[in-house]
Design a protein around this motif. Structure first.
Motif, short mmCIF file in Angstrom:
data_model
loop_
_atom_site.label_atom_id
_atom_site.label_comp_id
_atom_site.label_asym_id
_atom_site.label_seq_id
_atom_site.Cartn_x
_atom_site.Cartn_y
_atom_site.Cartn_z
N ILE A 292 1.74 -4.51 -2.31
CA ILE A 292 2.44 -3.63 -3.24
C ILE A 292 3.95 -3.86 -3.17
CG2 ILE A 292 2.83 -1.21 -3.93
CD1 ILE A 292 -0.09 -2.08 -4.14
N GLY A 293 4.58 -3.94 -4.35
CA GLY A 293 6.04 -3.90 -4.38
C GLY A 293 6.78 -5.22 -4.45
N LYS A 335 9.75 1.47 -3.84
CA LYS A 335 8.53 0.91 -3.24
C LYS A 335 7.82 1.96 -2.39
CE LYS A 335 6.93 -2.74 -0.10
NZ LYS A 335 7.31 -3.91 0.71
N ASN A 336 8.58 2.71 -1.59
CA ASN A 336 7.97 3.72 -0.72
C ASN A 336 7.31 4.84 -1.52
OD1 ASN A 336 8.74 2.32 1.57
ND2 ASN A 336 10.66 3.44 1.82
N CYS A 338 5.88 4.44 -4.42
CA CYS A 338 4.61 3.87 -4.89
C CYS A 338 3.59 3.79 -3.76
CB CYS A 338 4.85 2.48 -5.48
SG CYS A 338 5.80 2.50 -7.03
N LEU A 339 4.04 3.39 -2.57
CA LEU A 339 3.13 3.29 -1.43
C LEU A 339 2.54 4.66 -1.07
CD1 LEU A 339 5.05 0.78 0.87
CD2 LEU A 339 2.90 0.36 -0.33
N VAL A 342 -0.73 5.19 -3.23
CA VAL A 342 -1.70 4.10 -3.25
C VAL A 342 -3.12 4.66 -3.25
CG1 VAL A 342 -2.72 2.32 -1.78
CG2 VAL A 342 -0.28 2.28 -2.26
N GLN A 344 -6.86 3.43 -2.31
CA GLN A 344 -7.50 2.37 -1.53
C GLN A 344 -8.94 2.19 -2.00
OE1 GLN A 344 -5.56 0.88 1.13
NE2 GLN A 344 -7.06 -0.74 0.86
N ALA A 348 -5.70 -2.14 -1.81
CA ALA A 348 -4.71 -1.12 -2.18
C ALA A 348 -4.20 -1.38 -3.59
CB ALA A 348 -3.55 -1.16 -1.19
#
Length: 416
Positions: A292-293, A335-336, A338-339, A342, A344, A348
């Motif tokens: 991701i990202g 990014k964080n 979006c994380l 996530v 799963q 992910a």
């Protein structure tokens, strides 16, 4: 030129391990931590730093083990199978990586790296497994490459590594330019120390205090399109040996550089069928599945091009927004966020609805214009260096099979 198994020219072939994630103290952010390489970090080049480091306890309580500088690394599992790297400095690796410690009396480690790069397809075709393709240490040990006398190996490796040194120099310059652009972005739009900030009192917002006159908008409000593509094989279409560029997440380095040699290819009919995901110059790609990202900007030189469902296409509503939104998507805060959303499943992934809803602090137009005046110059230099890297890689990859096959006579080359 003799055929030799990797086992016969190595002192050691083995894999590493992963400390238990249930024990946070096994991982560390301290500079004194042990470098720990994961397979996604194998990008067919040198490795001198790692995304994560492990502590002494993590090293002592896991199968992770040290490998010396110049160890050749091979990814054994999943989407990264067959990816290569080599250690510039001693480091540990995880269980998805096979480390080859070359016997310097029998082979030049650089030559072995290039031989595996050339013959990667022959190695990965031996990968086994239903859910995902896996190599194992025995397959790697028995894999054979053509090995000329050591002095010839060294001359071949010297020629090819000269290109890689030029590539690495350009990559270092890109990192410096990227850090300059990121520092400017964070100073103005994260810490709010933009020119004249003293005259702007703070007001409350959904994201905390922001300068008066600024706003908070969702990414979807600032773009005219956020979409993703489709894998052609799910529509009964096949990839082609040549044709229109098809960009995948693994085509994007963490630095944002596109690795054009890792593009797949589709024909014109498939490209037309996949109209939703046809790329335009200036589009921003953001990886939303698997890793991701990862972020890059689409340059005109790769068009026409298309992409799959692992990459979100972010098309800005105005050219004025492109540098700001590109740096926003590359920022750790984005990014964080979006994380933190996530889902799963098999791997992910982040949904497009989550991406569209990411809140962004939006500055006045006059400040965007001023930011662009500084950032565009840095981003243009990055694009120029990225093109230089692609040209160097292309030349190296043209030389690679000719040198390793003996098509270019090294003796004649020495005396030319």
């Amino acid at each position: 030129m003799a055929l030799a198994s990797l086992e016969s020219i190595c002192k050691r072939i083995s894999s590493g391990g992963t400390p238990s994630r249930k024990t946070p103290d096994y991982f560390t952010t301290a500079a004194s931590g042990h470098l720990w390489v994961k397979s996604k970090e194998l990008l067919d080049c040198a490795i001198e730093d790692t995304e994560e480091r492990i502590s002494d306890d993590g090293l002592n309580n896991s199968s992770a083990k040290y490998y010396p500088a110049h160890t050749v690394l091979v990814a054994m599992y999943g989407a990264n199978v067959g990816q290569l790297g080599w250690l510039r400095t001693p480091a540990t690796v995880n269980q998805a990586i096979c480390g080859l410690v070359i016997d310097e009396q029998k082979a030049d480690w650089r030559f072995v790296f290039y031989a595996l790069l050339l013959n990667r397809g022959d190695l990965t075709i031996q990968a086994q497994g239903a859910a995902q393709q896996n190599l194992n240490q025995d397959l790697i040990r028995q894999f054979c490459i053509d090995v000329p006398p050591l002095p010839v190996q060294q001359r071949i490796a010297g020629i090819l590594s000269a290109y890689d040194e030029l590539i690495e120099n350009s990559q270092r310059r890109i990192k410096i330019l990227e850090s300059m652009a990121r520092a400017l972005y964070r100073e103005w739009f994260v810490h709010f120390r933009f020119p004249g900030h003293e005259n702007h009192p703070r007001v409350t917002s959904p994201l905390g205090e922001i300068p008066q006159g600024w706003d908070v908008k969702n990414l979807g409000e600032l773009t005219k399109l956020i979409t993703k593509g489709t894998t052609p094989t799910t529509l009964g279409r096949e990839f082609q040996p040549d044709g229109i560029n098809f960009v995948k997440a693994e085509s994007i380095e963490p630095s944002g550089i596109l690795i054009e040699s890792k593009f797949a290819k589709i024909d014109a009919d498939t490209h037309e069928l996949l109209q939703r995901s046809q790329l335009c110059s200036g589009d921003i790609l953001f990886s939303i599945a698997g890793v991701i990202g990862r972020v890059c900007s689409v340059p005109s030189r790769i068009l026409p091009a298309n992409t799959n469902q692992a990459l979100a296409i972010v098309r800005c509503a105005s050219a004025l927004h492109v540098p700001f939104l590109y740096m926003t998507l590359r920022d750790d805060n984005f990014k964080n966020h979006c994380l933190g959303h996530v889902v799963q499943t098999a791997q992910a992934n982040v949904s497009l609805s989550v991406l569209k809803a990411v809140p962004i602090v939006w500055p006045p137009r006059v400040l965007l214009t001023e930011f662009n005046a500084h950032a565009e110059s840095l981003l243009r230099q990055i694009q120029v260096l990225s093109e230089k890297i692609q040209n160097l890689r292309r030349t190296r990859d043209l030389l690679l099979p000719r040198l390793l096959s003996g098509q270019i006579d090294m003796e004649k080359l020495e005396h030319a």
